[in-house]
Design a protein around this motif. Structure first.
Motif, PDB file in Angstrom:
ATOM      1  N   ALA A  58      -6.027  -4.455   0.307  1.00  0.00           N
ATOM      2  CA  ALA A  58      -5.124  -3.123  -0.186  1.00  0.00           C
ATOM      3  C   ALA A  58      -3.879  -3.135   0.738  1.00  0.00           C
ATOM      4  CB  ALA A  58      -5.707  -1.816   0.115  1.00  0.00           C
ATOM      5  N   ASN A 105      -0.793  -1.970  -0.779  1.00  0.00           N
ATOM      6  CA  ASN A 105      -0.973  -0.855  -1.583  1.00  0.00           C
ATOM      7  C   ASN A 105      -0.787   0.475  -0.853  1.00  0.00           C
ATOM      8  OD1 ASN A 105      -1.892   1.161  -3.222  1.00  0.00           O
ATOM      9  ND2 ASN A 105      -3.928   0.175  -3.755  1.00  0.00           N
ATOM     10  N   LYS A 119      -2.831   6.062  -1.205  1.00  0.00           N
ATOM     11  CA  LYS A 119      -4.242   6.318  -0.731  1.00  0.00           C
ATOM     12  C   LYS A 119      -5.221   6.616  -1.631  1.00  0.00           C
ATOM     13  CE  LYS A 119      -3.980   5.230   3.517  1.00  0.00           C
ATOM     14  NZ  LYS A 119      -4.781   4.279   4.128  1.00  0.00           N
ATOM     15  N   GLU A 158      -6.125   3.618  -3.705  1.00  0.00           N
ATOM     16  CA  GLU A 158      -7.040   2.881  -2.808  1.00  0.00           C
ATOM     17  C   GLU A 158      -8.528   3.448  -2.833  1.00  0.00           C
ATOM     18  OE1 GLU A 158      -5.437   1.962   1.084  1.00  0.00           O
ATOM     19  OE2 GLU A 158      -7.455   2.147   1.789  1.00  0.00           O
TER      20      GLU A 158
END
Lengths: 301, 240
Positions: free
Chosen positions: B107, B110, B113, B116
């Motif tokens: 991640a 990315n 949050k 994720e």
């Protein structure tokens, strides 16, 4: 027993400096499989930066002796970090895909360049940090008076190492640094910009090396342009003892080397301390060829 | 002539390693939502093809269009950000990092949050084993678990196009079935999949279409069921 405690404290103090410098060798090796032979000179540059900052800002007498080290460390670390970043860009990155020996020669070239630049800018002679800069009373430990500056030195180095350890193990970028050391190709597939990580390592390592240079100047007084060679060699040995490429290994190796050296100096003779330190390296490598915490064999250089 | 419905379209791709040409002008396309398998023996150029899509090597000529944009000269990190994520051959998990750290690195690009967390939940439902082994070093996992981790790690980057390079390599038949079922499930969640395989039977079972590469050239392509029943394929790859 008194000699033992005194020498142990000396050993831990100098060992913590070895450890800080060793981290720079080990991090670069971990990622590029390259020994940055100019790293010892970055340590020297840190010591000179510290002295320049100390003198030009007239810190002594105007600022608390407990704060001076931090001002010097932070400013010198930033300066040396910039030099480390440029070093990688100029001396190593263009040779990334070249023969490995080319980068080693480039490293030696950079080392000679730095040492001579210091001679040119400052002077080839020794220079001194003011002796009374941290004038604090001794502190008794186990009935032995320990110089408080040794404790400050050790404490500062350990704090820096703890910060690094936390950063490497508990942040996403730190995890990315470890990932790049394990498998650059796979790291790229995660979207990690490997060049940025390499630059970052050439910022962190030199910053710690520069900080170590300041501590060296503050607590041992004398500095000279060539000191990075012998000191860098010791720190390199420390990195190998701990297992090159391994971050906790560099910390452990530095402290161990410092203590062995100091104990040998205390019980045998000061002139034998180097022989005993390198003897210890040989003995450790016989039993643990990859260093105490190392897994990989250092086969490339 | 360009097919506008292609999600990724590769045209006349030539890749050289030094003077050796590994791909001699490959053209193929994958439409959004498809599973397309690339079959071929060892050394056919399948991994080279994926490496050039992921930006690990620069093709010497040809184009790769992703969502209409040329990407053949773009950096690997940027390609991951655009949503092309590869789970590499041999799994390449970071063996001295924990399972959790491996997933976290997946991640890396990315920064959302919540997303994720959602993907992590999904990865755990796909591969419950990973949840049990979160604190373990990746190197201590079994081969099948490492493959699950490698795929889970790629999913963490929120792929639009997932490149799977030989996920069945070296795994027991039962585990192969599990892994490919997961690939199918990932595809059903809207991820386009390019599946490189030597195990033609297993790959054709889940794929919509397939291409066959031999020494750097595409020698055959078609619907998966047609390939499955093609006598030449059966002879060469299916042991028929």
């Amino acid at each position: 027993m008194d000699i033992f405690i005194t020498q142990l404290s000396n050993g831990l103090a100098i060992g913590s400096i070895y450890a800080l410098v060793a981290l720079g060798y080990t991090m670069v090796y971990g990622i590029l499989r390259l020994i940055n032979f100019a790293h010892g000179d970055l340590f020297t540059i840190g010591a000179y930066f510290g002295l320049t900052i100390l003198v030009s800002f007239a810190l002594q007498g105007n600022v608390s002796p407990l704060i001076i080290p931090w001002i010097l460390i932070i400013m010198a670390a930033i300066g040396v970090a910039i030099i480390g970043f440029l070093l990688e860009r100029v001396a190593y990155r263009p040779l990334r895909n070249a023969n490995r020996l080319a980068a080693v020669v480039s490293a030696f070239g950079a080392s000679i360049f730095f040492a001579n630049a210091l001679k040119l800018i400052y002077s080839p002679n020794r220079q001194s940090y003011p002796a009374d800069i941290i004038n604090l009373p001794n502190i008794p430990i186990f009935g032995v008076d320990i110089q408080s500056k040794r404790l400050i030195m050790f404490g500062t180095a350990v704090l820096l190492m703890a910060l690094l350890y936390w950063y490497i193990n508990h942040t996403r970028t730190g995890t990315a640094i470890r990932a790049v050391a394990i498998d650059q190709g796979a790291a790229k597939l995660m979207g990690i910009n490997v060049n940025k990580i390499i630059s970052l390592v050439f910022i962190i390592g030199p910053a710690l090396g520069g900080a170590a240079g300041v501590l060296m100047g503050l607590f041992y007084g004398q500095i000279h342009p060539e000191m990075g060679f012998s000191f860098g060699l010791k720190a390199f040995v420390a990195a190998i003892i701990g297992g090159i490429g391994n971050i906790p290994g560099a910390m452990l190796g530095g402290l161990l080397l410092g203590v062995v050296e100091a104990i040998a100096g205390g019980y045998v003779s000061g002139s034998w301390k180097d022989a005993i330190a390198f003897g210890a390296l040989i003995v450790i490598l016989i039993f643990r060829p990859t260093g105490i915490l190392g897994e990989r064999v250092a086969d490339k250089i | 002539m360009s097919n506008t419905s292609s999600y990724i379209e590769i045209k006349d791709l030539v890749v050289k390693y030094g003077k050796v040409e590994a791909l001699h002008g490959i053209s193929l396309n994958v439409k959004k939502g498809e599973i397309v398998t690339i079959l071929g023996a060892n050394g056919a150029g399948k991994t080279t093809l994926l490496a050039s899509i992921s930006g690990l090597i620069r093709p010497s000529s040809g184009t790769i269009l992703f969502d209409g944009q040329p990407i053949q000269n773009i950096d690997s990190a940027e390609i991951v950000k655009r949503g092309i994520i590869q789970s590499p051959e041999g799994r390449r998990v970071f063996s001295t990092l924990t399972v959790w750290e491996n997933l976290l690195l997946g991640a890396y690009t990315n920064h959302d949050k919540q997303k994720e967390k959602d993907i992590l939940e999904w990865v755990f439902t796909l591969f419950p084993r990973l949840k049990e082994r979160l604190k373990q070093l990746a190197g201590t996992l079994s081969g099948g678990e490492q493959q699950m981790l490698a795929i889970g790690r790629s999913l963490m980057g929120d792929p639009k196009l997932l490149l799977l390079d030989e996920p069945s390599l070296g795994l027991a038949p039962l585990v192969v079935r599990q892994i490919l079922a997961a690939a199918k499930e990932i595809n059903e969640r809207g991820v386009t999949v390019m599946l490189v395989e030597q195990n033609a039977v297993a790959a054709l079972k889940i794929a919509n279409r397939g291409y066959v590469i031999e020494v750097g050239r595409i020698v055959m392509d078609g619907e998966a069921h047609a390939l499955m029943h093609n006598p030449e394929i059966q002879k060469a790859y299916l042991g028929g």
